[in-house]
Design a protein around this motif. Structure first.
Motif, PDB file in Angstrom:
ATOM      1  N   THR A  51       0.709  -1.222   0.050  1.00  0.00           N
ATOM      2  CA  THR A  51      -0.090   0.030  -0.013  1.00  0.00           C
ATOM      3  C   THR A  51       0.882   1.366  -0.152  1.00  0.00           C
ATOM      4  N   LEU A  52       0.318   2.288  -0.409  1.00  0.00           N
ATOM      5  CA  LEU A  52       0.855   3.564  -0.424  1.00  0.00           C
ATOM      6  C   LEU A  52       1.320   3.962   1.179  1.00  0.00           C
ATOM      7  N   PRO A  53       2.531   4.677   1.580  1.00  0.00           N
ATOM      8  CA  PRO A  53       2.620   5.076   2.669  1.00  0.00           C
ATOM      9  C   PRO A  53       1.794   6.131   3.288  1.00  0.00           C
ATOM     10  N   THR A  54       1.674   6.040   4.623  1.00  0.00           N
ATOM     11  CA  THR A  54       0.803   6.907   5.436  1.00  0.00           C
ATOM     12  C   THR A  54       1.720   8.320   5.377  1.00  0.00           C
ATOM     13  N   VAL A  55       1.123   9.374   5.261  1.00  0.00           N
ATOM     14  CA  VAL A  55       1.900  10.504   5.283  1.00  0.00           C
ATOM     15  C   VAL A  55       1.341  11.577   6.541  1.00  0.00           C
ATOM     16  N   GLU A  56       2.260  12.218   7.050  1.00  0.00           N
ATOM     17  CA  GLU A  56       2.030  13.034   8.312  1.00  0.00           C
ATOM     18  C   GLU A  56       2.585  14.379   7.879  1.00  0.00           C
ATOM     19  N   ILE A  57       1.633  15.247   8.132  1.00  0.00           N
ATOM     20  CA  ILE A  57       2.286  16.819   7.879  1.00  0.00           C
ATOM     21  C   ILE A  57       2.661  17.334   9.226  1.00  0.00           C
ATOM     22  N   ILE A  58       3.870  17.851   9.448  1.00  0.00           N
ATOM     23  CA  ILE A  58       4.308  18.515  10.473  1.00  0.00           C
ATOM     24  C   ILE A  58       4.107  20.265  10.437  1.00  0.00           C
ATOM     25  N   ASN A  59       3.472  20.937  10.952  1.00  0.00           N
ATOM     26  CA  ASN A  59       3.098  22.110  10.970  1.00  0.00           C
ATOM     27  C   ASN A  59       4.351  22.771  11.818  1.00  0.00           C
ATOM     28  N   MET A  60       5.341  23.442  10.941  1.00  0.00           N
ATOM     29  CA  MET A  60       6.407  23.949  11.527  1.00  0.00           C
ATOM     30  C   MET A  60       6.251  25.341  12.488  1.00  0.00           C
ATOM     31  N   LYS A  61       4.992  25.893  11.977  1.00  0.00           N
ATOM     32  CA  LYS A  61       4.519  27.228  12.968  1.00  0.00           C
ATOM     33  C   LYS A  61       4.154  26.769  14.283  1.00  0.00           C
ATOM     34  N   ILE A  62       3.783  25.507  14.861  1.00  0.00           N
ATOM     35  CA  ILE A  62       3.401  25.372  16.192  1.00  0.00           C
ATOM     36  C   ILE A  62       4.106  24.260  16.650  1.00  0.00           C
ATOM     37  N   GLU A  63       4.986  23.559  15.859  1.00  0.00           N
ATOM     38  CA  GLU A  63       5.576  22.259  16.343  1.00  0.00           C
ATOM     39  C   GLU A  63       6.949  22.809  16.970  1.00  0.00           C
ATOM     40  N   ASP A  64       7.183  21.929  18.203  1.00  0.00           N
ATOM     41  CA  ASP A  64       8.569  22.225  18.893  1.00  0.00           C
ATOM     42  C   ASP A  64       9.832  21.825  17.987  1.00  0.00           C
ATOM     43  N   LYS A  65      10.575  22.622  18.055  1.00  0.00           N
ATOM     44  CA  LYS A  65      11.876  22.565  17.185  1.00  0.00           C
ATOM     45  C   LYS A  65      13.130  22.365  17.900  1.00  0.00           C
ATOM     46  N   VAL A  66      14.106  21.342  17.467  1.00  0.00           N
ATOM     47  CA  VAL A  66      15.463  21.373  17.964  1.00  0.00           C
ATOM     48  C   VAL A  66      16.290  22.220  17.129  1.00  0.00           C
ATOM     49  N   SER A  67      16.025  22.775  16.034  1.00  0.00           N
ATOM     50  CA  SER A  67      16.780  23.865  15.387  1.00  0.00           C
ATOM     51  C   SER A  67      15.601  24.285  14.380  1.00  0.00           C
ATOM     52  N   PRO A  68      16.167  25.515  13.805  1.00  0.00           N
ATOM     53  CA  PRO A  68      15.036  26.270  13.017  1.00  0.00           C
ATOM     54  C   PRO A  68      14.822  25.226  11.674  1.00  0.00           C
ATOM     55  N   TYR A  69      15.400  23.854  11.318  1.00  0.00           N
ATOM     56  CA  TYR A  69      15.106  23.396  10.252  1.00  0.00           C
ATOM     57  C   TYR A  69      14.698  21.755  10.594  1.00  0.00           C
ATOM     58  N   ASN A  82      -1.834  12.438  -0.990  1.00  0.00           N
ATOM     59  CA  ASN A  82      -3.025  11.169  -1.355  1.00  0.00           C
ATOM     60  C   ASN A  82      -2.282  10.829  -3.124  1.00  0.00           C
ATOM     61  N   GLN A  83      -1.409  11.228  -3.365  1.00  0.00           N
ATOM     62  CA  GLN A  83      -0.761  11.114  -4.864  1.00  0.00           C
ATOM     63  C   GLN A  83      -2.021  11.339  -5.869  1.00  0.00           C
ATOM     64  N   ASP A  84      -2.357  12.344  -5.571  1.00  0.00           N
ATOM     65  CA  ASP A  84      -3.695  12.751  -6.485  1.00  0.00           C
ATOM     66  C   ASP A  84      -3.097  13.844  -7.502  1.00  0.00           C
ATOM     67  N   VAL A  85      -2.379  13.131  -8.300  1.00  0.00           N
ATOM     68  CA  VAL A  85      -1.690  14.028  -9.439  1.00  0.00           C
ATOM     69  C   VAL A  85      -2.475  14.749 -10.337  1.00  0.00           C
TER      70      VAL A  85
END
Length: 748
Positions: free
Chosen positions: A408-426, A633-636
């Motif tokens: 099956t296609l991989p599950t995809v998780e989006i990480i919102n960098m506006k609110i996520e804890d960061k260990v560095s800017p990137y 969703n690979q909805d090309v």
């Protein structure tokens, strides 16, 4: 007779008239006098033009290796891209080819008592005067062939483990023999050269294992794969391609089994002729070669790319021209090999920018193949948008594979960098946690990082970045000048001290490179095997192959890479892919940036979970963007429909052609004035939109100042012809690019 001749290694897009007392074949090589020097030329057309012209000195091969249709295509490509026609023809012949020719005397009379003799043997037996006499009388002819002196490169040996664990338990092995067995247990088949390099063993150790019945030794790599049954959808696609000769677009989600379709179609067309199979990078050659050999073991397969030795390239070329190969597998340079009796072309990952040649001589491999008189399959999960548009309009046959093959296609998780804890800017804490979880299970991680460059100012609080009001692309930050500038239309403004969107002063000069990411991961995962694959490895394919083998063997925990790792690689143990900074690609000031970001997302997330369910994690400041919405969703098709609407409104390809012109001068003021004058002159000729001129993104390269402008046109050849006429009028250098993948990749 008078002929138009293209001159070898000449940096001009024009042909010259020469005469010959005998009829010559279109495409054949001849020796000519050009400006007082003996040069190689190519016969490209017969001519009815009158007047005094120089005579051709002699024929080089005595025949043409290039079909008439191929010559016609090369002339068309030269006109379309403004490429030097002689240099295009040079690409059809590998360097060093003439070292492997043998010249001999061929009898035209059955009474002479010989069929073929080398020139040296004939002269020794009959004398040089007799040879000249026989030639004048037409009794014999001088012919060149390369059957005698074909190069014989060193054969490579491969070792395969044939004993199972139960049998090995009863074998008495030396320490070195045990090292080889343990190595083979994880890889099954390996070259002797690899064993020698990795384990420091000699060939005797391998032969001792062979005598004990533990391994077999082959001169070709042989691997055992499960026999795979095609799905009903794959069978339908195969039948549609076979029953409809022409141009085909095969669009399938990553891992949907496009290669299996290629293989089945090849089996059909191999009954009628030969097959050309193209991949975008040398890193894909080995895995593709193995797949073909295991599925079509009787086919004679040759490999052709620019990193082969001269001898190996010549050997493969000779076999291809003589019809001694069934399948020619290669990168873009293989398109110029005159493969005898070609019946089918397959272009895998055809969206890839590597198919566009952008140095020394400019051409697009895909554009060349569109003119081939045989069926061509263009395959990709994320096709070029121009070809998608053609397929939707019915110009190409359109085939879709909508499901993964075997998983099956991989599950995809989006990480919102506006609110996520960061260990560095990137790098977010969430990504580190995901990586830690995967490496604990002895599975592998791929971390995608964009290539270096294209600095921009980003608000860390809300993700805002400054766009050009005219072009809707991000402005490039010039720290020394304190300005933000658009490198498409030239708009510029002062840099900002606070975010116009949220008022925050937390502004970041954004830019993440592979080295920076590698160091960060080493800090967080000490003791883990972390490797880097970026542009440094492009010119070292052997090192990249070695890196991939380690990845396949599970010897690398985390691979950090640029777009190299997105290109069709099938690594079973990769269960997590991380996209560190897709925003940087999506906001590059280029007309293809959003499309490129979408394609990269689909491709890189598709590297995960090839054999078992996997996962992809994407860091972004814009989680609501259309790029992410459809890529996860690979909805090309949905994304492409939105992109097509934008391009229609802006008159970008496929609704026009882009001609990109760059001026280069050691005098900055002169370079800019020249660019302005050329634009003014072009505007007098026609009404096509012209954007610019403005300073190029990298304004100074090798002590030359660069300026550029863009013409959107339905007739690129007319623009190119006008530019060619202006070249000698101005003291600056001009460079032309037609429909480049990016207007910001020129680095001459």
């Amino acid at each position: 007779m008078v002929y138009k001749v293209a001159v070898s290694n000449l940096n001009l897009n024009k042909t010259f008239l020469y005469s010959s007392q005998i009829k010559l074949e279109i495409g054949e090589r001849v020796l000519i006098d050009f400006n007082g020097n003996r040069r190689v030329g190519y016969i490209v057309q017969e001519s009815n033009e009158k007047g005094a012209v120089k005579s051709i000195i002699e024929r080089i091969d005595g025949k043409s290796f290039l079909e008439k249709w191929r010559v016609k295509i090369l002339l068309g490509v030269s006109n379309f891209f403004g490429a030097p026609v002689g240099k295009l023809f040079d690409l059809c012949f590998p360097k060093g080819l003439d070292d492997y020719f043998v010249t001999y005397v061929k009898s035209r009379s059955p009474f002479l008592g010989f069929d073929n003799l080398s020139v040296e043997s004939f002269i020794s037996k009959y004398g040089k005067n007799k040879l000249n006499e026989f030639i004048k009388q037409g009794i014999v002819e001088i012919v060149k062939d390369f059957t005698v002196r074909t190069p014989r490169p060193k054969k490579e040996l491969f070792v395969k483990l044939i004993s199972n664990l139960e049998e090995l338990a009863y074998k008495r092995l030396t320490k070195k023999q045990l090292m080889v067995v343990n190595y083979l247990l994880s890889t099954k088949v390996v070259s002797y050269e690899e064993l020698k390099a990795e384990l420091n063993i000699n060939l005797d150790v391998v032969y001792q294992l062979k005598r004990k019945g533990i391994v077999e030794i082959f001169e070709e790599r042989i691997e055992q794969f499960e026999k795979i049954q095609l799905t009903n959808l794959q069978k339908e696609v195969v039948n549609e391609i076979i029953n409809n000769p022409g141009m085909h677009l095969l669009m399938g989600v990553t891992g949907s089994g496009k290669t299996e379709v290629y293989i089945e179609v090849m089996k059909h067309y191999l009954k009628m002729g030969k097959v050309l199979y193209l991949v975008p990078e040398t890193s894909l050659i080995e895995q593709t070669s193995i797949r073909i050999k295991t599925k079509i073991p009787d086919a004679k397969l040759g490999v052709y790319h620019s990193y082969l030795t001269k001898a190996k390239r010549v050997e493969t070329w000779i076999k291809a021209v003589k019809g001694d190969l069934d399948i020619l597998l290669g990168t873009r340079s293989a398109v110029f090999v005159p493969l005898k009796d070609i019946s089918l072309v397959i272009v895998d990952e055809f969206h890839d920018e590597s198919y566009y040649q952008d140095s020394n001589i400019t051409y697009d491999t895909i554009k060349i193949l569109e003119e081939f008189p045989v069926p061509v399959i263009f395959g990709s999960a994320t096709p070029r948008i121009e070809h998608y548009y053609k397929a939707k309009k019915g110009i190409y046959y359109f085939h879709r594979l909508t499901e993964r093959f075997g998983t099956t296609l991989p599950t995809v998780e989006i990480i919102n960098m506006k609110i996520e804890d960061k260990v560095s800017p990137y790098l977010s804490k969430k990504v580190l946690d995901e990586i830690a979880e995967v490496v604990k299970k002895n599975e592998e991680v791929m971390v995608f990082v964009r290539r270096k460059g294209f600095s921009r100012i980003v608000c860390q609080n809300c993700g805002y970045f400054v766009k050009c009001p005219n072009c809707e692309t991000s402005l490039t930050y010039y720290k020394s000048k304190g300005i933000l500038k658009c490198h498409i239309c030239g708009y510029e403004q002062s840099t900002i001290s606070a975010c116009p969107s949220c008022g925050s002063i937390m502004l970041l000069e954004k830019g993440t490179g592979t080295e920076r990411m590698e160091k960060e991961l080493v800090k967080h995962f000490p003791g883990r095997q972390i490797a880097r694959a970026d542009t440094d490895l492009i010119f070292k394919p052997k090192l990249f192959e070695k890196l991939l083998k380690k990845l396949i063997l599970g010897e690398i925990d985390i691979l950090v890479g640029t777009k190299m790792i997105t290109k069709g690689l099938d690594i079973p143990k990769v269960s997590l892919t991380v996209v560190a900074d897709i925003d940087a690609i999506a906001t590059i000031p280029d007309y293809n940036s959003e499309l490129r970001a979408f394609q990269l997302l689909v491709q890189v997330t598709g590297r995960s979970g090839r054999k078992a369910p996997g996962k992809a994690v994407i860091q972004t400041y814009y989680p609501e963007s259309d790029i992410l919405k459809y890529a996860i969703n690979q909805d090309v098709e949905s994304f492409y429909e939105i992109e097509i609407k934008k391009r229609r409104a802006l008159n970008y390809p496929p609704f026009s052609n882009i001609v990109h012109i760059i001026t280069s001068s050691q005098n900055q003021a002169l370079g800019y004035e020249t660019a302005k004058k050329i634009v003014e002159e072009l505007k007098k000729s026609y009404n096509d939109p012209i954007i610019g001129p403005t300073e190029y993104l990298i304004p100074k390269i090798r002590n030359n100042y660069l300026y550029h402008f863009i013409v959107k046109t339905s007739n690129p050849q007319k623009v190119i012809n006008n530019i060619e006429q202006l070249k000698n009028k101005y003291p600056t250098k001009l460079f032309l690019r037609v429909n480049p993948p990016s207007i910001l990749t020129y680095l001459h």
